[in-house]
Write a protein that holds these residues in place. Structure first.
Motif, mmCIF file in Angstrom:
data_model
loop_
_atom_site.group_PDB
_atom_site.id
_atom_site.type_symbol
_atom_site.label_atom_id
_atom_site.label_comp_id
_atom_site.label_asym_id
_atom_site.label_seq_id
_atom_site.Cartn_x
_atom_site.Cartn_y
_atom_site.Cartn_z
ATOM 1 N N PRO A 161 -7.350 -1.612 4.754
ATOM 2 C CA PRO A 161 -7.556 -0.312 4.128
ATOM 3 C C PRO A 161 -6.240 0.411 3.896
ATOM 4 O O PRO A 161 -5.187 0.023 4.403
ATOM 5 C CB PRO A 161 -8.407 0.441 5.166
ATOM 6 N N VAL A 162 -6.320 1.483 3.127
ATOM 7 C CA VAL A 162 -5.157 2.337 2.946
ATOM 8 C C VAL A 162 -4.771 2.923 4.293
ATOM 9 O O VAL A 162 -5.630 3.363 5.060
ATOM 10 C CB VAL A 162 -5.488 3.482 1.961
ATOM 11 N N PRO A 163 -3.480 2.904 4.644
ATOM 12 C CA PRO A 163 -3.076 3.481 5.919
ATOM 13 C C PRO A 163 -3.543 4.924 6.046
ATOM 14 O O PRO A 163 -3.445 5.708 5.109
ATOM 15 C CB PRO A 163 -1.539 3.403 5.875
ATOM 16 N N SER A 164 -4.063 5.261 7.224
ATOM 17 C CA SER A 164 -4.601 6.608 7.418
ATOM 18 C C SER A 164 -3.507 7.625 7.703
ATOM 19 O O SER A 164 -3.688 8.812 7.497
ATOM 20 C CB SER A 164 -5.595 6.612 8.585
ATOM 21 N N ARG A 165 -2.313 7.128 8.160
ATOM 22 C CA ARG A 165 -1.225 8.040 8.447
ATOM 23 C C ARG A 165 0.064 7.475 7.864
ATOM 24 O O ARG A 165 0.526 6.415 8.259
ATOM 25 C CB ARG A 165 -1.057 8.231 9.959
ATOM 26 N N VAL A 166 0.637 8.150 6.920
ATOM 27 C CA VAL A 166 1.936 7.777 6.366
ATOM 28 C C VAL A 166 2.767 9.037 6.216
ATOM 29 O O VAL A 166 2.245 10.148 6.171
ATOM 30 C CB VAL A 166 1.797 7.074 4.993
ATOM 31 N N ASP A 167 4.064 8.825 6.148
ATOM 32 C CA ASP A 167 4.964 9.972 6.105
ATOM 33 C C ASP A 167 4.910 10.678 4.746
ATOM 34 O O ASP A 167 4.663 10.065 3.706
ATOM 35 C CB ASP A 167 6.395 9.524 6.391
ATOM 36 N N GLY A 168 5.229 11.970 4.759
ATOM 37 C CA GLY A 168 5.369 12.734 3.527
ATOM 38 C C GLY A 168 4.091 12.756 2.716
ATOM 39 O O GLY A 168 2.987 12.806 3.225
ATOM 40 N N GLY A 169 4.279 12.715 1.380
ATOM 41 C CA GLY A 169 3.137 12.766 0.492
ATOM 42 C C GLY A 169 2.661 11.404 0.047
ATOM 43 O O GLY A 169 1.909 11.307 -0.936
ATOM 44 N N LEU A 170 3.102 10.339 0.733
ATOM 45 C CA LEU A 170 2.746 8.998 0.303
ATOM 46 C C LEU A 170 1.251 8.723 0.454
ATOM 47 O O LEU A 170 0.656 7.993 -0.333
ATOM 48 C CB LEU A 170 3.550 7.964 1.085
ATOM 49 N N GLY A 171 0.628 9.331 1.466
ATOM 50 C CA GLY A 171 -0.806 9.128 1.661
ATOM 51 C C GLY A 171 -1.609 9.581 0.457
ATOM 52 O O GLY A 171 -2.519 8.889 0.004
ATOM 53 N N ALA A 172 -1.256 10.752 -0.091
ATOM 54 C CA ALA A 172 -1.938 11.250 -1.280
ATOM 55 C C ALA A 172 -1.695 10.330 -2.473
ATOM 56 O O ALA A 172 -2.593 10.093 -3.293
ATOM 57 C CB ALA A 172 -1.462 12.665 -1.598
ATOM 58 N N LEU A 173 -0.489 9.781 -2.567
ATOM 59 C CA LEU A 173 -0.177 8.873 -3.662
ATOM 60 C C LEU A 173 -1.004 7.599 -3.576
ATOM 61 O O LEU A 173 -1.523 7.113 -4.594
ATOM 62 C CB LEU A 173 1.313 8.520 -3.648
ATOM 63 N N GLU A 194 12.301 5.891 -8.502
ATOM 64 C CA GLU A 194 11.733 4.592 -8.166
ATOM 65 C C GLU A 194 12.387 4.026 -6.903
ATOM 66 O O GLU A 194 11.722 3.401 -6.068
ATOM 67 C CB GLU A 194 11.895 3.616 -9.332
ATOM 68 N N ARG A 195 13.690 4.239 -6.774
ATOM 69 C CA ARG A 195 14.378 3.730 -5.589
ATOM 70 C C ARG A 195 13.878 4.417 -4.322
ATOM 71 O O ARG A 195 13.637 3.769 -3.289
ATOM 72 C CB ARG A 195 15.882 3.934 -5.746
ATOM 73 N N THR A 196 13.711 5.749 -4.404
ATOM 74 C CA THR A 196 13.198 6.484 -3.242
ATOM 75 C C THR A 196 11.780 6.049 -2.913
ATOM 76 O O THR A 196 11.416 5.860 -1.737
ATOM 77 C CB THR A 196 13.226 7.998 -3.508
ATOM 78 N N LEU A 197 10.966 5.872 -3.946
ATOM 79 C CA LEU A 197 9.585 5.446 -3.720
ATOM 80 C C LEU A 197 9.547 4.082 -3.041
ATOM 81 O O LEU A 197 8.785 3.874 -2.084
ATOM 82 C CB LEU A 197 8.834 5.380 -5.049
ATOM 83 N N THR A 198 10.355 3.159 -3.507
ATOM 84 C CA THR A 198 10.374 1.823 -2.918
ATOM 85 C C THR A 198 10.780 1.883 -1.452
ATOM 86 O O THR A 198 10.191 1.209 -0.598
ATOM 87 C CB THR A 198 11.341 0.913 -3.698
ATOM 88 N N ARG A 199 11.782 2.714 -1.145
ATOM 89 C CA ARG A 199 12.226 2.854 0.242
ATOM 90 C C ARG A 199 11.116 3.456 1.109
ATOM 91 O O ARG A 199 10.834 2.973 2.214
ATOM 92 C CB ARG A 199 13.471 3.728 0.299
ATOM 93 N N GLN A 200 10.450 4.491 0.609
ATOM 94 C CA GLN A 200 9.369 5.113 1.372
ATOM 95 C C GLN A 200 8.188 4.158 1.550
ATOM 96 O O GLN A 200 7.563 4.110 2.615
ATOM 97 C CB GLN A 200 8.900 6.387 0.657
ATOM 98 N N PHE A 201 7.911 3.406 0.508
ATOM 99 C CA PHE A 201 6.794 2.467 0.559
ATOM 100 C C PHE A 201 7.034 1.407 1.627
ATOM 101 O O PHE A 201 6.140 1.086 2.420
ATOM 102 C CB PHE A 201 6.624 1.790 -0.809
ATOM 103 N N ARG A 202 8.234 0.841 1.623
ATOM 104 C CA ARG A 202 8.518 -0.212 2.581
ATOM 105 C C ARG A 202 8.473 0.321 4.012
ATOM 106 O O ARG A 202 7.991 -0.352 4.923
ATOM 107 C CB ARG A 202 9.868 -0.851 2.294
#
Length: 324
Positions: A207-219, A244-252
């Motif tokens: 499933p989608v992670p229930s807890r992620v940093d920042g606004g990534l959960g909403a994304l 895109e670079r920031t998103l990739t870093r946050q995603f990983r």
């Protein structure tokens, strides 16, 4: 190592506190006289220390102690009842001695922890139940743990995932010893699929992670609602209002993977749901998951789960519809 034609003595290693189901699986495959299928069939022995209990209440009554394992051609090691604790030393020693004597060793579920403690998995690829794969890898770093398969055949050492995968592994051993015709006939008697490849995925839920940093959960929630659209990393970055670079870093950091890999995984999971619960064609499922064509869906589905969409539907569709 003993040759395959000689492998007819199977010993079941019981240390106590284990599951009755896994013991019953091994007994049903190897312990019942199947000489009508292949003659001779297996000689089967339950080996346990005095006073051992399984299932919390069933006392094992057997004339064979764990020292009997060293004379077996194949040793089956069921799950370790408490993976947080080291497996019993006498069991580990007996399994190691059996392997040194030339036995083929096979584990079911967390029985892999016993094999690892005996040093039998060092430098080898192995699997166990997906819930405990991370612990196995952390405790035994020399083991190449693969949490995404049903079983691994590494010749004289074999490991399997959960309880049902233990049955797949046992049938695989019969197939190795007696050929496909005998294994298929036995599967028909047991009323189970005749052959599931070891590389088939364990079909775990992601499933989608229930807890992620920042606004990534909403994304992530936003993207899951739009899987039928041709989303790109640029689309995700724009929605998250980051580069895109920031998103990739946050995603990983949050998910352990890249945005594109995460998207593909979610599309495959959505395809699983549609194949289980609807009568949509593979082409329609591909369109509704954003994978475009049936060929693209088949390629990614097979690569991710180890089986094609049609085979997955045959295995899960009727059951899911009945449950619904």
């Amino acid at each position: 190592m003993r040759t395959v034609p000689d492998m007819h003595t199977v010993a079941l290693a019981v240390a106590g506190g284990q599951s009755l189901l896994e013991l019953a699986v091994a007994f049903d495959v190897f312990g019942i006289d199947r000489s009508a299928l292949a003659d001779p069939w297996y000689d089967f022995a339950v080996c346990a220390p005095a006073g051992a209990r399984v299932g919390g209440w069933f006392q094992v009554s057997t004339p064979y102690g764990l020292d009997r394992l060293v004379t077996a051609d194949t040793v089956i090691v069921p799950w370790s009842h408490d993976v947080e604790q080291p497996p019993p030393a006498d069991l580990v020693d007996a399994v190691r001695a059996a392997h040194e004597a030339g036995a083929r060793i096979a584990s079911i579920c967390t029985g892999a922890f016993v094999l690892a403690a005996a040093g039998l998995l060092d430098g080898r690829r192995a699997t166990t139940h997906w819930m405990h794969a991370e612990l196995l890898a952390r405790r035994h770093p020399r083991v190449r743990v693969d949490p995404d398969v049903l079983y691994v055949d590494d010749g004289d050492v074999l490991t399997s995932a959960g309880k049902a995968a233990g049955l797949d592994l046992c049938l695989h051993l019969v197939r190795c010893d007696h050929g496909s015709a005998v294994a298929n006939a036995l599967a028909r008697r047991l009323v189970v699929p005749p052959h599931r490849e070891g590389g088939q995925a364990q079909f775990i839920q992601a499933p989608v992670p229930s807890r992620v940093d920042g606004g990534l959960g909403a994304l992530l929630s936003w993207a899951v609602e739009r899987l039928d659209e041709p989303l790109t990393v640029s689309d995700l970055a724009r929605a998250a209002r980051v580069s895109e670079r920031t998103l990739t870093r946050q995603f990983r950091a949050a998910t352990g993977t890249t945005p594109l890999r995460w998207l593909l995984t979610q599309r495959v999971h959505r395809a699983q749901e549609l194949l289980e619960t609807t009568d949509h064609s593979v082409e329609q499922v591909a369109a509704r998951t954003g994978l475009g064509t049936a060929a693209t869906l088949r390629r990614h589905f097979h690569r991710t789960l180890g089986v094609p969409p049609d085979a997955y539907r045959r295995a899960f569709h009727a059951r899911s519809r009945a449950a619904a």
